[in-house]
Scaffold this active site. Structure first.
Site, PDB file in Angstrom:
ATOM      1  N   ILE A 170       1.172   6.937   0.192  1.00 40.76           N
ATOM      2  CA  ILE A 170       0.485   5.945   1.028  1.00 40.76           C
ATOM      3  C   ILE A 170      -0.964   5.812   0.598  1.00 40.76           C
ATOM      4  O   ILE A 170      -1.668   6.809   0.410  1.00 40.76           O
ATOM      5  CB  ILE A 170       0.527   6.369   2.517  1.00 40.76           C
ATOM      6  CG1 ILE A 170       1.975   6.618   2.961  1.00 40.76           C
ATOM      7  CG2 ILE A 170      -0.123   5.325   3.399  1.00 40.76           C
ATOM      8  CD1 ILE A 170       2.084   7.435   4.232  1.00 40.76           C
ATOM      9  N   CYS A 171      -1.399   4.556   0.440  1.00 42.02           N
ATOM     10  CA  CYS A 171      -2.806   4.314   0.140  1.00 42.02           C
ATOM     11  C   CYS A 171      -3.527   4.026   1.449  1.00 42.02           C
ATOM     12  O   CYS A 171      -3.451   2.915   1.970  1.00 42.02           O
ATOM     13  CB  CYS A 171      -2.941   3.123  -0.813  1.00 42.02           C
ATOM     14  SG  CYS A 171      -4.649   2.741  -1.192  1.00 42.02           S
ATOM     15  N   LEU A 172      -4.141   5.037   1.978  1.00 43.07           N
ATOM     16  CA  LEU A 172      -4.833   4.888   3.260  1.00 43.07           C
ATOM     17  C   LEU A 172      -6.102   5.739   3.202  1.00 43.07           C
ATOM     18  O   LEU A 172      -6.037   6.937   2.920  1.00 43.07           O
ATOM     19  CB  LEU A 172      -3.897   5.363   4.386  1.00 43.07           C
ATOM     20  CG  LEU A 172      -4.359   5.161   5.825  1.00 43.07           C
ATOM     21  CD1 LEU A 172      -4.593   3.690   6.130  1.00 43.07           C
ATOM     22  CD2 LEU A 172      -3.326   5.734   6.794  1.00 43.07           C
ATOM     23  N   ASN A 206       0.810  -1.216   0.000  1.00 46.02           N
ATOM     24  CA  ASN A 206       0.000   0.000   0.000  1.00 46.02           C
ATOM     25  C   ASN A 206       0.845   1.269   0.000  1.00 46.02           C
ATOM     26  O   ASN A 206       0.339   2.367   0.234  1.00 46.02           O
ATOM     27  CB  ASN A 206      -0.939   0.009   1.209  1.00 46.02           C
ATOM     28  CG  ASN A 206      -1.737  -1.276   1.328  1.00 46.02           C
ATOM     29  OD1 ASN A 206      -1.495  -2.078   2.221  1.00 46.02           O
ATOM     30  ND2 ASN A 206      -2.649  -1.495   0.403  1.00 46.02           N
TER      31      ASN A 206
END
Lengths: 224, 156
Positions: B86-88, B79
């Site tokens: 950041i994939c959040l 992620n």
């Protein structure tokens, strides 16, 4: 026929006398609404027989009168709260008399066998004892979940101990009030200052704390 | 810094007064909206023992919009891409103004403990994770040793 009926009737009489605490309190709540009509009925038929669990039967046979001397009107010895007439067999009456001072718990156990039972259709009977007067009422275990009790206790003890602040500007209630802002609550129960919650709704239309959909109509001031 | 919202000042003060375990966030001397962040790799994860440097920037709209956060230290994670992005969800559409620098960094630390290859940012890493998790975790552990060792952090 006679003997086959007897067992269950003894059982039923027991359940009437030994009304469980739950049924007692339920009855108390219901009795206000039922009282007037019931007392009228019982006035015209001053003596009835008790045969069935009062909670389960709605059938009242008013055409059948008390059949024999085995039946005693308890209103003579109990001034019944709602003036409805309660009739129990003699043996039970004695049992109740003996236990009068001992409160509801004692009566719960009163189970007296009877030699003879009249053959009468079931009646609805409501037992309310005047000796269970208000000073005895705390005797009823009123069950409140422990977490509710402790939550309420903490609220009652120290309302100032609860720190209220806006999770967006992080200002506490004093800072909010000093700057002429208003503490607001959402319908989902989350607290913000009016400036922040309005800005948040304008930008996202959801509650910043729980993401429930919100509009400006879904918030209201809290007067603390 | 003039015009710095009180919320940012409060957050910064609290971060200093009550630091989060395994996380440091220090505001830049020139720009109070820019934070130098170091996150320790969580134990029981392939990032354990690593210190990961991040940059965090509070945009003008903050807290109504999310902080911009990026890994500066290379990290092998499905992620997080090569550029450290950041994939959040809470940094994107699930941002809430009730979140703070502290909660964002805790979420990033939690993401290191729980990689989610089904919502990948770096497809090759995610594919590696899904086809051979053990090998991917080994790779992440190697990268941690290679790029995130404690003495490497300051050299960035």
């Amino acid at each position: 026929m006679f003997s086959s009926v007897e067992g269950s009737q003894t059982e039923d009489a027991y359940s009437i006398i030994g009304l469980t605490k739950a049924s007692y309190s339920r009855r108390e709540r219901n009795s206000r609404t039922r009282r007037s009509s019931r007392s009228r009925v019982h006035d015209t038929h001053s003596v009835h027989n008790v045969d069935e669990d009062p909670l389960e039967n709605t059938c009242i046979d008013l055409t059948v009168d008390a059949p024999n001397e085995d039946v005693i009107d308890l209103t003579r010895s109990f001034s019944v709260i709602d003036s409805s007439v309660v009739v129990l067999p003699l043996a039970d009456d004695i049992g109740l008399e003996r236990r009068r001072g001992s409160g509801r718990r004692g009566r719960r156990r009163s189970r007296t066998p009877r030699s003879r039972r009249p053959e009468v259709p079931p009646l609805e009977v409501h037992v309310l004892h005047s000796d269970d007067s208000s000073d005895e009422l705390p005797d009823i275990p009123f069950e409140v979940p422990q977490e509710v009790v402790s939550a309420n206790a903490s609220l009652l003890k120290s309302p100032e101990g609860v720190k209220i602040s806006c999770p967006i500007c992080l200002d506490d209630i004093k800072q909010i009030q000093r700057s002429n802002r208003q503490v607001m609550s959402t319908i989902c129960g989350h607290i913000f200052c009016d400036v922040c919650i309005k800005a948040a709704i304008a930008s996202q239309n959801v509650c910043p704390s729980c993401r429930k959909r919100l509009t400006v109509r879904n918030i209201h001031p809290l007067f603390l | 810094m003039a015009g710095l919202p009180r919320r940012i000042i409060k957050e910064t003060q609290r971060l200093m007064a009550e630091p989060v375990a395994g996380i440091t966030a220090i505001p830049d001397e020139q720009n109070a909206r820019y934070f130098h962040v170091v996150v320790a790799g969580p134990s029981q994860s392939p990032y354990e023992g690593g210190l990961f440097k991040l940059e965090l920037f509070l945009p003008e709209e903050y807290p109504m919009s999310a902080p911009k956060v990026r890994f500066m230290t290379k990290i092998y994670h499905p992620n997080i891409d090569k550029l450290g992005r950041i994939c959040l969800d809470i940094l994107k559409d699930k941002w809430s103004p009730a979140l703070q620098i502290r909660t964002v960094l805790l979420s990033i630390q939690a993401l290191l403990s729980a990689p989610n290859p089904d919502d990948p940012l770096d497809n090759s890493v995610a594919e590696h994770w899904k086809t051979n998790e053990k090998s991917a975790i080994d790779q992440a552990r190697q990268w941690t040793q290679l790029h995130a060792r404690a003495n490497n952090v300051n050299s960035h």
